[in-house]
Scaffold this active site. Structure first.
Site, PDB file in Angstrom:
ATOM      1  N   LYS A  15       9.190   2.331  -5.233  1.00 53.30           N
ATOM      2  CA  LYS A  15       9.561   3.023  -3.993  1.00 53.30           C
ATOM      3  C   LYS A  15      11.080   3.125  -3.831  1.00 53.30           C
ATOM      4  CE  LYS A  15       7.931   0.650  -0.694  1.00 53.30           C
ATOM      5  NZ  LYS A  15       9.035  -0.014  -0.037  1.00 53.30           N
ATOM      6  N   ARG A  90       6.619  -0.951   8.601  1.00 54.43           N
ATOM      7  CA  ARG A  90       5.690  -1.746   7.792  1.00 54.43           C
ATOM      8  C   ARG A  90       4.542  -2.279   8.636  1.00 54.43           C
ATOM      9  NH1 ARG A  90       9.422  -3.291   3.437  1.00 54.43           N
ATOM     10  NH2 ARG A  90       8.673  -4.821   1.990  1.00 54.43           N
ATOM     11  N   ARG A 129      11.450  -7.228 -12.244  1.00 52.50           N
ATOM     12  CA  ARG A 129      12.526  -6.382 -11.707  1.00 52.50           C
ATOM     13  C   ARG A 129      13.830  -7.158 -11.570  1.00 52.50           C
ATOM     14  NH1 ARG A 129      11.327  -3.361  -6.244  1.00 52.50           N
ATOM     15  NH2 ARG A 129      11.156  -5.469  -5.431  1.00 52.50           N
ATOM     16  N   ARG A 162      16.067 -11.016  -7.789  1.00 51.51           N
ATOM     17  CA  ARG A 162      15.970 -11.434  -6.392  1.00 51.51           C
ATOM     18  C   ARG A 162      15.035 -12.629  -6.288  1.00 51.51           C
ATOM     19  NH1 ARG A 162      14.156  -5.917  -3.501  1.00 51.51           N
ATOM     20  NH2 ARG A 162      12.849  -7.434  -2.433  1.00 51.51           N
ATOM     21  N   ARG A 173       3.932 -11.183  -1.261  1.00 51.85           N
ATOM     22  CA  ARG A 173       4.425  -9.957  -0.620  1.00 51.85           C
ATOM     23  C   ARG A 173       3.423  -8.822  -0.770  1.00 51.85           C
ATOM     24  NH1 ARG A 173       9.458  -8.910  -3.760  1.00 51.85           N
ATOM     25  NH2 ARG A 173       9.642  -7.014  -2.549  1.00 51.85           N
TER      26      ARG A 173
END
Ligand code: AMP
Length: 217
Positions: A15, A90, A129, A162, A173
């Protein structure tokens, strides 16, 4: 009338990458709630310290502070023509608040691309990532590594993982996403604004489908 595009999609679906590309092609500001929280964290603001306790657990930051942070962001001049909203709303309460604030800014949510993929793919993508420290450029250790290890191709800053991209937090998540954000898919579908896009395709193909469907809308 200002144009707002809400990008929906679970963590790891790509995204953020698409939001950046869209922001360039559509000449609209890129407003990422996650990036805003991370910026606050870097600057050690009270909001950043509060957000950290939720982000570290993979939970959502409470609606009231999130909504006021976004309100403040989209009231800035670079959002006059609209924005790509990445990561916000969200929850249904955030979507309601967005509708009210956009009326005030003479805009509306025009279209809602929903990029999706199966949970195992999301975990593999998000947990591999790596993100650039300076501007948030996104890499993947397997699928899209930087040319030089740990150095951003674009701005030369450090590329890091991260904390909330570690596998346990990513899994949490994704669950939180499916629990709390999926109602928004139905909300925007009923309004006729939703475009579903298969996020398992290559990045360039997702972009092509995304741009083609925006043209149609
Ligand atoms: P992201 O970069 O969009 O994956 O967001 C990273 C983290 O920031 C999330 O796991 C949440 O803790 C927090 N966050 C980002 N956007 C929101 C939002 N709209 N509402 C609540 N928390 C958020």
């Amino acid at each position: 009338m200002a144009t707002y595009i809400v990008l929906l999609g679970p963590p790891g679906v790509g995204k953020g990458t698409q939001a950046r590309l869209l922001s360039e092609t559509q000449k609209l500001a890129h407003v990422s709630s996650g990036d805003l929280f991370r910026e606050n964290l870097k600057n050690q603001t009270d909001l950043g310290k509060l957000a950290k306790s939720y982000m570290d657990k993979g939970e959502l930051v409470p609606d009231d502070v999130t909504i006021s942070m976004i309100r403040d962001r989209i009231s800035r001049p670079d959002c006059e023509a609209g924005a790509i909203l990445d990561g916000f709303p969200r929850t249904p309460a955030q979507a309601d608040a967005l509708e009210i604030m956009l009326k005030e800014f003479h805009g509306a949510v025009n279209v809602v691309p929903y990029i999706t993929a199966a949970e195992n793919i999301l975990i593999e993508r998000a947990s591999g990532r790596w993100t650039c420290r300076a501007q948030g450029h996104i890499y993947h250790e397997k699928f899209n590594p930087p040319k030089q290890a740990r150095v951003c191709d674009v701005d030369g800053s450090e590329v890091y993982q991260r904390d909330d991209d570690k596998v346990e937090t990513v899994t949490k998540r994704i669950r939180v996403y499916f629990d709390q954000t999926i109602p928004l898919v139905e909300y925007y579908r009923k309004e006729g604004k939703l475009i579903e896009i298969d996020g398992t395709q290559a990045v360039e193909d997702v972009t092509k489908v995304l741009l083609a469907s925006l043209k149609k809308k």
